[in-house]
Motif scaffolding. Structure first.
Motif, PDB file in Angstrom:
ATOM      1  N   TRP A 252       0.839  -1.204   0.000  1.00 34.40           N
ATOM      2  CA  TRP A 252       0.000   0.000   0.000  1.00 34.40           C
ATOM      3  C   TRP A 252       0.875   1.257   0.000  1.00 34.40           C
ATOM      4  O   TRP A 252       0.544   2.247  -0.647  1.00 34.40           O
ATOM      5  CB  TRP A 252      -0.941  -0.009   1.195  1.00 34.40           C
ATOM      6  N   ALA A 253       1.979   1.177   0.745  1.00 35.04           N
ATOM      7  CA  ALA A 253       2.919   2.299   0.737  1.00 35.04           C
ATOM      8  C   ALA A 253       3.493   2.503  -0.664  1.00 35.04           C
ATOM      9  O   ALA A 253       3.671   3.641  -1.115  1.00 35.04           O
ATOM     10  CB  ALA A 253       4.050   2.051   1.736  1.00 35.04           C
ATOM     11  N   PHE A 254       3.766   1.407  -1.372  1.00 34.37           N
ATOM     12  CA  PHE A 254       4.272   1.497  -2.748  1.00 34.37           C
ATOM     13  C   PHE A 254       3.245   2.148  -3.663  1.00 34.37           C
ATOM     14  O   PHE A 254       3.560   3.071  -4.425  1.00 34.37           O
ATOM     15  CB  PHE A 254       4.629   0.109  -3.263  1.00 34.37           C
ATOM     16  N   LEU A 255       1.996   1.684  -3.591  1.00 35.12           N
ATOM     17  CA  LEU A 255       0.941   2.249  -4.442  1.00 35.12           C
ATOM     18  C   LEU A 255       0.666   3.706  -4.103  1.00 35.12           C
ATOM     19  O   LEU A 255       0.434   4.524  -5.004  1.00 35.12           O
ATOM     20  CB  LEU A 255      -0.337   1.415  -4.293  1.00 35.12           C
ATOM     21  N   SER A 256       0.716   4.030  -2.819  1.00 32.54           N
ATOM     22  CA  SER A 256       0.494   5.419  -2.410  1.00 32.54           C
ATOM     23  C   SER A 256       1.604   6.315  -2.928  1.00 32.54           C
ATOM     24  O   SER A 256       1.364   7.441  -3.389  1.00 32.54           O
ATOM     25  CB  SER A 256       0.407   5.517  -0.886  1.00 32.54           C
TER      26      SER A 256
ATOM     27  N   ALA B 113       5.441  11.298 -15.439  1.00 34.81           N
ATOM     28  CA  ALA B 113       4.665  10.572 -14.435  1.00 34.81           C
ATOM     29  C   ALA B 113       5.105   9.111 -14.364  1.00 34.81           C
ATOM     30  O   ALA B 113       5.185   8.537 -13.265  1.00 34.81           O
ATOM     31  CB  ALA B 113       3.170  10.664 -14.770  1.00 34.81           C
ATOM     32  N   LEU B 114       5.411   8.502 -15.522  1.00 32.58           N
ATOM     33  CA  LEU B 114       5.864   7.112 -15.540  1.00 32.58           C
ATOM     34  C   LEU B 114       7.219   6.939 -14.860  1.00 32.58           C
ATOM     35  O   LEU B 114       7.513   5.880 -14.301  1.00 32.58           O
ATOM     36  CB  LEU B 114       5.943   6.611 -16.990  1.00 32.58           C
ATOM     37  N   VAL B 115       8.045   7.981 -14.904  1.00 27.91           N
ATOM     38  CA  VAL B 115       9.354   7.911 -14.249  1.00 27.91           C
ATOM     39  C   VAL B 115       9.222   8.146 -12.745  1.00 27.91           C
ATOM     40  O   VAL B 115       9.801   7.426 -11.926  1.00 27.91           O
ATOM     41  CB  VAL B 115      10.319   8.946 -14.870  1.00 27.91           C
ATOM     42  N   ILE B 116       8.448   9.155 -12.386  1.00 19.91           N
ATOM     43  CA  ILE B 116       8.338   9.554 -10.979  1.00 19.91           C
ATOM     44  C   ILE B 116       7.576   8.525 -10.156  1.00 19.91           C
ATOM     45  O   ILE B 116       7.907   8.279  -8.984  1.00 19.91           O
ATOM     46  CB  ILE B 116       7.652  10.927 -10.880  1.00 19.91           C
ATOM     47  N   ALA B 117       6.553   7.892 -10.749  1.00 17.03           N
ATOM     48  CA  ALA B 117       5.703   6.962  -9.987  1.00 17.03           C
ATOM     49  C   ALA B 117       6.511   5.820  -9.358  1.00 17.03           C
ATOM     50  O   ALA B 117       6.485   5.649  -8.129  1.00 17.03           O
ATOM     51  CB  ALA B 117       4.582   6.429 -10.882  1.00 17.03           C
ATOM     52  N   PRO B 118       7.239   5.007 -10.139  1.00 18.95           N
ATOM     53  CA  PRO B 118       8.007   3.936  -9.496  1.00 18.95           C
ATOM     54  C   PRO B 118       9.137   4.459  -8.619  1.00 18.95           C
ATOM     55  O   PRO B 118       9.497   3.827  -7.628  1.00 18.95           O
ATOM     56  CB  PRO B 118       8.552   3.136 -10.680  1.00 18.95           C
TER      57      PRO B 118
ATOM     58  N   ALA C 289      10.949   4.323  -3.208  1.00 21.50           N
ATOM     59  CA  ALA C 289      11.508   5.077  -2.078  1.00 21.50           C
ATOM     60  C   ALA C 289      10.665   4.872  -0.818  1.00 21.50           C
ATOM     61  O   ALA C 289      11.207   4.680   0.284  1.00 21.50           O
ATOM     62  CB  ALA C 289      11.580   6.559  -2.426  1.00 21.50           C
ATOM     63  N   GLN C 290       9.344   4.882  -0.966  1.00 15.88           N
ATOM     64  CA  GLN C 290       8.481   4.709   0.197  1.00 15.88           C
ATOM     65  C   GLN C 290       8.555   3.286   0.744  1.00 15.88           C
ATOM     66  O   GLN C 290       8.469   3.081   1.962  1.00 15.88           O
ATOM     67  CB  GLN C 290       7.027   5.056  -0.160  1.00 15.88           C
ATOM     68  N   VAL C 291       8.711   2.299  -0.136  1.00 15.82           N
ATOM     69  CA  VAL C 291       8.857   0.915   0.334  1.00 15.82           C
ATOM     70  C   VAL C 291      10.160   0.764   1.113  1.00 15.82           C
ATOM     71  O   VAL C 291      10.193   0.123   2.175  1.00 15.82           O
ATOM     72  CB  VAL C 291       8.823  -0.074  -0.857  1.00 15.82           C
ATOM     73  N   MET C 292      11.257   1.359   0.597  1.00 16.68           N
ATOM     74  CA  MET C 292      12.530   1.287   1.314  1.00 16.68           C
ATOM     75  C   MET C 292      12.425   1.960   2.681  1.00 16.68           C
ATOM     76  O   MET C 292      12.989   1.495   3.670  1.00 16.68           O
ATOM     77  CB  MET C 292      13.632   1.955   0.492  1.00 16.68           C
ATOM     78  N   TYR C 293      11.681   3.069   2.713  1.00 15.85           N
ATOM     79  CA  TYR C 293      11.463   3.749   3.992  1.00 15.85           C
ATOM     80  C   TYR C 293      10.626   2.871   4.920  1.00 15.85           C
ATOM     81  O   TYR C 293      10.886   2.787   6.124  1.00 15.85           O
ATOM     82  CB  TYR C 293      10.759   5.078   3.739  1.00 15.85           C
ATOM     83  N   PHE C 294       9.611   2.204   4.345  1.00 12.44           N
ATOM     84  CA  PHE C 294       8.735   1.343   5.138  1.00 12.44           C
ATOM     85  C   PHE C 294       9.525   0.166   5.720  1.00 12.44           C
ATOM     86  O   PHE C 294       9.367  -0.183   6.895  1.00 12.44           O
ATOM     87  CB  PHE C 294       7.600   0.821   4.247  1.00 12.44           C
ATOM     88  N   VAL C 295      10.357  -0.452   4.900  1.00 14.95           N
ATOM     89  CA  VAL C 295      11.141  -1.597   5.352  1.00 14.95           C
ATOM     90  C   VAL C 295      12.154  -1.173   6.421  1.00 14.95           C
ATOM     91  O   VAL C 295      12.521  -1.963   7.288  1.00 14.95           O
ATOM     92  CB  VAL C 295      11.848  -2.259   4.145  1.00 14.95           C
ATOM     93  N   GLY C 296      12.604   0.082   6.364  1.00 17.36           N
ATOM     94  CA  GLY C 296      13.531   0.590   7.369  1.00 17.36           C
ATOM     95  C   GLY C 296      14.982   0.366   7.022  1.00 17.36           C
ATOM     96  O   GLY C 296      15.800   0.120   7.908  1.00 17.36           O
ATOM     97  N   VAL C 297      15.319   0.455   5.722  1.00 18.76           N
ATOM     98  CA  VAL C 297      16.705   0.243   5.302  1.00 18.76           C
ATOM     99  C   VAL C 297      17.620   1.288   5.931  1.00 18.76           C
ATOM    100  O   VAL C 297      18.706   0.981   6.434  1.00 18.76           O
ATOM    101  CB  VAL C 297      16.816   0.275   3.766  1.00 18.76           C
ATOM    102  N   GLY C 298      17.169   2.554   5.900  1.00 18.07           N
ATOM    103  CA  GLY C 298      17.989   3.625   6.460  1.00 18.07           C
ATOM    104  C   GLY C 298      18.229   3.446   7.946  1.00 18.07           C
ATOM    105  O   GLY C 298      19.359   3.601   8.436  1.00 18.07           O
ATOM    106  N   GLU C 299      17.184   3.093   8.673  1.00 16.29           N
ATOM    107  CA  GLU C 299      17.328   2.892  10.110  1.00 16.29           C
ATOM    108  C   GLU C 299      18.260   1.713  10.419  1.00 16.29           C
ATOM    109  O   GLU C 299      19.064   1.768  11.350  1.00 16.29           O
ATOM    110  CB  GLU C 299      15.956   2.638  10.760  1.00 16.29           C
TER     111      GLU C 299
END
Length: 228
Positions: A130-134, A195-200, A205-215
């Motif tokens: 859902w984070a990816f789609l959002s 839009a096709l470039v920015i969307a993925p 980026a949001q999935v990586m943030y969700f997974v917590g790679v940076g943390e």
């Protein structure tokens, strides 16, 4: 929205020189092809040109005259700094601000609200898909909204112009000339591709943030040992 505005302004300081160099490198092939197009000339000029070319061929310099000399990003940056100073690398800064600040203002609140719709409950996070789609939806929407500013920015940052191409003195002059000569639809050129470039990009980026790679990286870095 205020946080997004601040983030966009900080981003522009770093990315404007990168955008300048990117546009010059992407535009180099078109300009080289344009310079190699044959032009009609009088017979006397053709004779003089043929004589010059035959002499150059005999001396072994014809290939150097005909072949365009590509420039690297480093060479372009050095030339801009030498001729125009630091202002040369920040040409089109106003248009870049007009693009990236509204982008961040639209993107972050829109993503937050879309992502909230996927939360099972108030105390649970939404699933990663859902984070990816959002991120995809918010990124593509923001990209289309600010595409007119991206068109203006690209026109202003294109330093090398052909003989028949339009030149612009600033953002207002660029907008008025595009509107007058190309119409409102010109401001949406490339909106679909952008839009096709920015969307993925923002979805990932949001999935990586969700997974917590940076943390995870920061928690396992030597700096984490020094934190209280």
């Amino acid at each position: 929205m205020l946080a997004g505005c601040g983030a966009g302004m900080c981003q522009v300081i770093v990315t404007t020189p990168m955008e300048m160099l990117k546009i010059q490198l992407q535009d180099a092939g078109r300009l080289a092809a344009q310079q190699q197009k044959p032009v009609m000339a009088s017979p006397s000029k053709l004779v003089a040109t043929n004589t010059l070319l035959s002499r150059s061929y005999n001396s072994g310099t014809i290939s150097a005259m005909m072949a365009p000399q590509p420039m690297s990003a480093t060479q372009i940056a050095k030339e801009l700094l030498r001729t125009q100073g630091i202002r040369g690398l920040y040409k089109g800064l106003g248009a870049t601000l007009l693009r990236d600040v509204p982008f961040s203002v639209v993107y972050f609140p829109l993503f937050a609200n879309l992502n909230r719709l996927g939360q099972p409950s108030a105390d649970q996070a939404s699933p990663f898909y859902w984070a990816f789609l959002s991120g995809c939806a918010a990124g593509s929407t923001a990209a289309v909204v600010v595409n007119p500013c991206d068109v203006v920015k690209t026109r202003l940052q294109s330093l090398s112009k052909g003989s028949a191409e339009e030149t612009y003195s600033g953002v207002v002059d660029c907008v008025s000339k595009i509107m007058r000569k190309e119409g409102p639809s010109a401001f949406l050129k490339g909106a679909g591709c952008r839009a096709l470039v920015i969307a993925p990009l923002f979805g990932i980026a949001q999935v990586m943030y969700f997974v917590g790679v940076g943390e995870y990286i920061l928690d396992n870095s030597p700096l984490s040992v020094l934190s209280p």
